[in-house]
Design an enzyme around this catalytic site. Structure first.
Site, PDB file in Angstrom:
ATOM      1  N   ARG A  61       0.818  -1.208   0.000  1.00  0.00           N
ATOM      2  CA  ARG A  61       0.000   0.000   0.000  1.00  0.00           C
ATOM      3  C   ARG A  61       0.853   1.260   0.000  1.00  0.00           C
ATOM      4  O   ARG A  61       0.425   2.318  -0.468  1.00  0.00           O
ATOM      5  CB  ARG A  61      -0.940  -0.005   1.221  1.00  0.00           C
ATOM      6  N   TYR A 116     -15.503  21.983  -9.875  1.00  0.00           N
ATOM      7  CA  TYR A 116     -16.095  20.678 -10.169  1.00  0.00           C
ATOM      8  C   TYR A 116     -17.212  20.392  -9.164  1.00  0.00           C
ATOM      9  O   TYR A 116     -17.007  20.491  -7.952  1.00  0.00           O
ATOM     10  CB  TYR A 116     -14.968  19.655 -10.056  1.00  0.00           C
ATOM     11  N   ASP A 188      -7.126  22.471  -8.845  1.00  0.00           N
ATOM     12  CA  ASP A 188      -7.554  21.345  -9.671  1.00  0.00           C
ATOM     13  C   ASP A 188      -7.048  21.624 -11.083  1.00  0.00           C
ATOM     14  O   ASP A 188      -7.605  22.439 -11.810  1.00  0.00           O
ATOM     15  CB  ASP A 188      -9.077  21.221  -9.655  1.00  0.00           C
ATOM     16  N   LYS A 213      -8.689  11.441 -16.756  1.00  0.00           N
ATOM     17  CA  LYS A 213      -8.846  12.167 -18.011  1.00  0.00           C
ATOM     18  C   LYS A 213      -7.603  12.036 -18.891  1.00  0.00           C
ATOM     19  O   LYS A 213      -7.334  10.963 -19.423  1.00  0.00           O
ATOM     20  CB  LYS A 213      -9.165  13.629 -17.715  1.00  0.00           C
TER      21      LYS A 213
END
Length: 397
Positions: A61, A116, A188, A213
């Protein structure tokens, strides 16, 4: 997560860094790409090593050779201000992890009104329940944001351009005010990516991407990244560990593969998007094109100053028309798929309306609005597709 000074010279161009960073052919037994490490347990050779947690990797992890390669490449792309990169299983997870890392009960957060929408939902939902107050501000406020600061304002979240309405925020002006007030600036940076907008160089402390994206680029992964400067990285790194945030190895590999071709793809999205935006600006059905790289756009001066390119995502405001006319357009086009997300190789189109959730500004465009993502198809074919859609639009209007 990783923090290092990197082995790739910052003097090299971004295209070269994207191809060469995070690669160690000797460690990879001569192969160009790193192995996809599916692993949780890391074995220690001796009890002494175990007690000291000694070794390059301690637990799956916390990192593997695959994640290390991706993080080093992202750091090389972000530039010398980047002290570390964290990986998350989605763009929203990157946003929520960042906000949980830097905020605590009793803090105040400033967020641009064109952010967003899931970011707003997180602020209005979980953060509010945890005792964090959020104030939304006009994305055009610039240095005037100083009037909105409170003694407990801990951070400012910006997004340039905005997700659907594409206003440009003056990030350096806001960063100067925020730092004078002792607050962090969070960006962002999904729309332009660090290839076209190195926001850490412009005063941003933490830069996030929905790597779903353009980093992935093929509409086949969910992914998020968190890049931070030297001041912010320790708290980001600590909270990634505390929250147990990590990304799966196959998605990490696909994100790394996407990064290798990011420059050639994003430059094509930029060229095609601008071509389509200019063509749409001349259509009689279109009232306005919302694209900061257009010279006619109000945000163009900021874009030209702070960005080196644009992506394929922008919006248009249609002439006033009934809903059935808009639906006829959407049902007629074939190359433009109707679907959320963007950044893949395919073109997309969706209707949107910001008026229901804007609070600091009023959204009144004067006609129906559509958001388009211009993919990698021929723009001649895309124009012909939209011409058919506009014919249906006009027939139903």
């Amino acid at each position: 997560m990783v923090s290092s000074d990197g082995s790739t010279s910052q003097a090299q161009q971004a295209e070269t860094r994207l191809v060469t960073s995070g690669r160690d052919t000797k460690a990879q037994k001569g192969f160009v790409n790193p192995p996809v490490v599916h692993g949780s347990t890391v074995l220690y050779p001796t009890a002494e090593d175990l007690h000291a947690h000694r070794g390059e990797f301690q637990y799956g992890r916390h990192g593997t050779p695959t994640t290390r390669a991706l993080q080093e490449t992202l750091m090389a792309l972000e530039g010398p201000q980047c002290a570390g990169v964290g990986l998350a299983p989605s763009g929203l997870a990157a946003i929520s992890t960042t906000l949980l890392a830097v905020l605590k009960a009793g803090d105040h957060l400033l967020v641009c009104d064109n952010a967003y929408r899931p970011t707003r939902n997180f602020c209005n939902g979980l953060l509010k329940r945890y005792g964090v107050e959020t104030t939304y501000f006009d994305p055009l406020i610039g240095a005037g944001i100083d009037a909105l600061f409170k003694p407990n304002t801990r951070a400012v979240l910006v997004e340039a351009p905005g997700s659907q309405s594409f206003e440009m925020t003056d990030i350096p002006a806001i960063a100067a005010v925020a730092h004078a007030r002792g607050a962090l600036v969070i960006d962002d940076n999904t729309w332009a990516t660090p290839l076209f907008h190195r926001s850490l160089d412009q005063g941003v402390d933490i830069s996030m991407q929905a790597a779903t994206k353009y980093v992935g680029g093929h509409s086949d992964i969910m992914f998020g990244t968190i890049s931070a400067n030297a001041e912010a990285w320790p708290v980001i790194a600590e909270n990634i560990r505390l929250l147990g945030v990590c990304a799966g190895p196959d998605d990490v590999f696909l994100a790394l593969r996407g990064l290798r071709t990011l420059s050639v793809r994003l430059h094509q999205h930029y060229r095609s998007g601008l071509d389509m935006a200019r063509w749409l600006a001349g259509r009689p059905e279109v009232q306005r094109v919302l694209h900061p790289a257009l010279e006619s756009d109000p945000g163009h001066p900021i874009w030209k100053r702070d960005f080196t390119g644009a992506s394929g995502l922008f919006s248009i405001v249609l002439k006033p028309a009934p809903q059935q006319a808009v639906d006829a357009l959407l049902d007629t086009v074939k190359l433009f798929g109707m679907g959320y997300s963007w950044g893949g190789f395919e073109s997309l189109i969706i209707p949107f309306d910001c008026s229901a959730y804007r609070t600091a500004t009023k959204w009144a465009p004067g006609g129906p609005t559509l958001r388009l993502h211009i993919g990698l198809e021929s723009t001649a074919d895309l124009k012909a597709d939209l011409e058919r859609g506009f014919a249906a639009f006009n027939a139903a209007a």
